[in-house]
Design a protein around this motif. Structure first.
Motif, PDB file in Angstrom:
ATOM      1  N   PHE A  11       0.884  -0.976  -0.117  1.00  0.00           N
ATOM      2  CA  PHE A  11      -0.213   0.164   0.018  1.00  0.00           C
ATOM      3  C   PHE A  11       0.945   1.432  -0.050  1.00  0.00           C
ATOM      4  O   PHE A  11       0.518   2.272  -0.599  1.00  0.00           O
ATOM      5  N   PHE A  14       1.255   1.743  -3.491  1.00  0.00           N
ATOM      6  CA  PHE A  14       0.136   2.551  -4.235  1.00  0.00           C
ATOM      7  C   PHE A  14       0.238   3.756  -3.834  1.00  0.00           C
ATOM      8  O   PHE A  14      -0.250   4.685  -4.525  1.00  0.00           O
ATOM      9  N   LEU A  25      -6.415   5.166  -8.158  1.00  0.00           N
ATOM     10  CA  LEU A  25      -6.071   3.904  -7.590  1.00  0.00           C
ATOM     11  C   LEU A  25      -6.718   2.770  -8.071  1.00  0.00           C
ATOM     12  O   LEU A  25      -6.187   1.733  -8.061  1.00  0.00           O
ATOM     13  N   THR A  26      -7.877   2.852  -8.753  1.00  0.00           N
ATOM     14  CA  THR A  26      -8.676   1.869  -9.344  1.00  0.00           C
ATOM     15  C   THR A  26      -7.941   1.021 -10.205  1.00  0.00           C
ATOM     16  O   THR A  26      -7.899  -0.104  -9.853  1.00  0.00           O
ATOM     17  N   TYR A  29      -5.391  -0.893  -8.417  1.00  0.00           N
ATOM     18  CA  TYR A  29      -5.847  -1.928  -7.515  1.00  0.00           C
ATOM     19  C   TYR A  29      -6.163  -3.276  -8.244  1.00  0.00           C
ATOM     20  O   TYR A  29      -6.238  -4.368  -8.154  1.00  0.00           O
ATOM     21  N   LEU A  33      -4.180  -6.328  -7.282  1.00  0.00           N
ATOM     22  CA  LEU A  33      -4.753  -7.038  -6.441  1.00  0.00           C
ATOM     23  C   LEU A  33      -5.595  -8.322  -6.963  1.00  0.00           C
ATOM     24  O   LEU A  33      -5.918  -9.218  -6.590  1.00  0.00           O
ATOM     25  N   PHE A  45     -14.532  -6.773  -6.300  1.00  0.00           N
ATOM     26  CA  PHE A  45     -13.847  -5.441  -6.551  1.00  0.00           C
ATOM     27  C   PHE A  45     -14.870  -4.481  -6.672  1.00  0.00           C
ATOM     28  O   PHE A  45     -15.163  -3.256  -6.383  1.00  0.00           O
ATOM     29  N   ALA A  64      -8.631   0.732   0.800  1.00  0.00           N
ATOM     30  CA  ALA A  64      -7.537  -0.056   1.500  1.00  0.00           C
ATOM     31  C   ALA A  64      -7.903  -0.803   2.922  1.00  0.00           C
ATOM     32  O   ALA A  64      -7.323  -1.627   2.879  1.00  0.00           O
ATOM     33  N   PHE A  67      -9.536  -4.177   1.888  1.00  0.00           N
ATOM     34  CA  PHE A  67      -8.667  -5.141   1.226  1.00  0.00           C
ATOM     35  C   PHE A  67      -7.596  -5.638   2.454  1.00  0.00           C
ATOM     36  O   PHE A  67      -7.458  -6.885   2.512  1.00  0.00           O
TER      37      PHE A  67
END
Lengths: 201, 203
Positions: A11, A14, A25-26, A29, A33, A45, A64, A67
């Protein structure tokens, strides 16, 4: 233990990479992820994004936390949230400390010359996005109006009169600066709920 | 009136930072800009902890540093008000509501009553009001930000890029920075030339 540390580092990474706010971030991720680590499916998601949009708080922090919790319980959630925010903590402070020194430099003045109007454009876009979630029932169907839509939109486009009223009143009150933002928010929530109760929207 | 800030006990400043950012994160739904502008309303316009008109510097820094805009806003205001510890406290305040709510949701403790008619009505009301917050801030800063044709061009391209082309704001900001440097170089050259010509005439 290793797991928690791994969550923290991931993270942090990120946090370093999300230029231009939480929306960046999308894709990060999804890449890491969903596709690489297989921590969750794309379906999960999507659900998470929906939850994040409906709950208060910055969407990036919500995601965050979620997750992190899935991978490592409450410590995992904590590590993910802290990891995401740590890089910008140091970077913003560094920027604030050095900006004073470089304020007069040509490069900084040039950057500011570009950033200021860009910000105005972005805020204008944010305004439109807000209106599409409140005053308007859906996204403005400009493609349909221009006749270049590939398929007819699913939801009907209309304007909510009560929302227009709240929007105008809030603009006037906040522009004058006499009423605090929290009173305006609670007032509009009450008016909105009352409106729903009597069948106005 | 930054004197108010220096007169307040440090503990009180830290508490106000935490509490106000907690409130903002809890009640301001819908993304970064609304949170920045809500913070401006409280910390600049009501408490006068930051310079009047500092919003523009704040927006520029918050947007160019990677990270969540809400988090960056908390760090900026917290640092300006009470140094590194202030930034930490404000950041904790802004992250706390999400952390508590999402953890509760993930543990299955709370069910969100999202299809309730009243909740939806309240949400529409709040979003309308936040649209008003954004418009009010635009009206206040418009004249300072939009000084010439270059500013209008950049603003229009950024708006169009986000709305019509769904471009990543980061690329648009990067482009705007580069354009700003080029534009300043160009106009600075012109101004220097004009000054030189003026000087020659007088001599």
């Amino acid at each position: 233990m290793m797991n928690i540390f791994h969550i923290f580092l991931l993270f942090c990474y990120f946090g370093f990479l999300c230029f231009g706010g939480g929306n960046a971030l999308t894709p990060l991720y999804i890449d890491h992820l969903v596709n690489e680590q297989h921590w969750m499916t794309l379906q999960e998601f999507g659900d998470l994004t929906a939850i994040s949009q409906m709950t208060p708080g910055p969407i990036g922090v919500n995601a965050a936390t979620f997750f992190g919790f899935r991978r490592g319980g409450i410590p995992g959630a904590l590590m993910a949230t802290v990891g995401l925010l740590v890089p910008s903590y140091f970077l913003v402070i560094l920027a604030l400390r050095s900006l004073k020194r470089w304020e007069k430099s040509f490069l900084v003045r040039g950057i500011m010359t570009g950033i200021h109007p860009a910000t105005t454009g972005m805020i204008l876009a944010a305004l439109l996005i807000f209106m599409q979630m409140s005053v308007f029932s859906t996204e403005i169907p400009w493609k349909t109006w221009l006749g270049i839509a590939e398929n007819a939109s699913q939801t009907e486009f209309f304007i909510r009169p009560l929302a227009v009223l709240i929007f105008c009143a809030a603009t006037a009150l906040l522009y004058k600066g006499k009423v605090s933002i929290m009173s305006v928010i609670f007032g509009s929530a009450a008016v909105g709920a009352l409106g729903a109760a009597v069948g106005l929207s | 009136m930054e004197t108010d800030l220096s007169k307040l006990p440090r503990g009180r400043v830290l508490w106000l930072l935490f509490f106000n950012f907690f409130k903002i994160a809890l009640f301001v739904v819908g993304g970064g800009y609304a949170i920045i502008l809500a913070a401006e309303d409280i910390f600049i316009r009501k408490l006068h902890w930051l310079r009047d008109g500092e919003l523009m510097d704040m927006l520029a820094i918050i947007q160019t540093i990677p990270g969540l805009m809400a988090g960056n806003a908390a760090i900026y205001v917290g640092y300006r008000a009470a140094g590194a510890l202030g930034a930490l406290v404000a950041l904790a305040g802004v992250a706390m509501p999400s952390f508590l709510i999402i953890t509760a949701v993930a543990m299955g403790f709370s069910h969100l009553p999202m299809d309730n008619v009243y909740v939806q009505g309240a949400f529409i009301g709040v979003r309308s009001a936040l649209g008003g917050l954004v418009l009010a801030a635009l009206l206040r800063t418009w004249r300072k930000m939009m000084t010439d044709w270059f500013a209008y061009l950049v603003a229009f391209l950024c708006f169009g890029g986000v709305i019509f082309c769904s471009l990543n704001p980061a690329w648009l900001l990067l482009g705007a920075m580069a354009a700003g440097i080029v534009y300043l170089k160009f106009t600075c050259g012109k101004i220097a030339e004009a000054n030189l010509a003026e000087g020659n005439k007088q001599a």
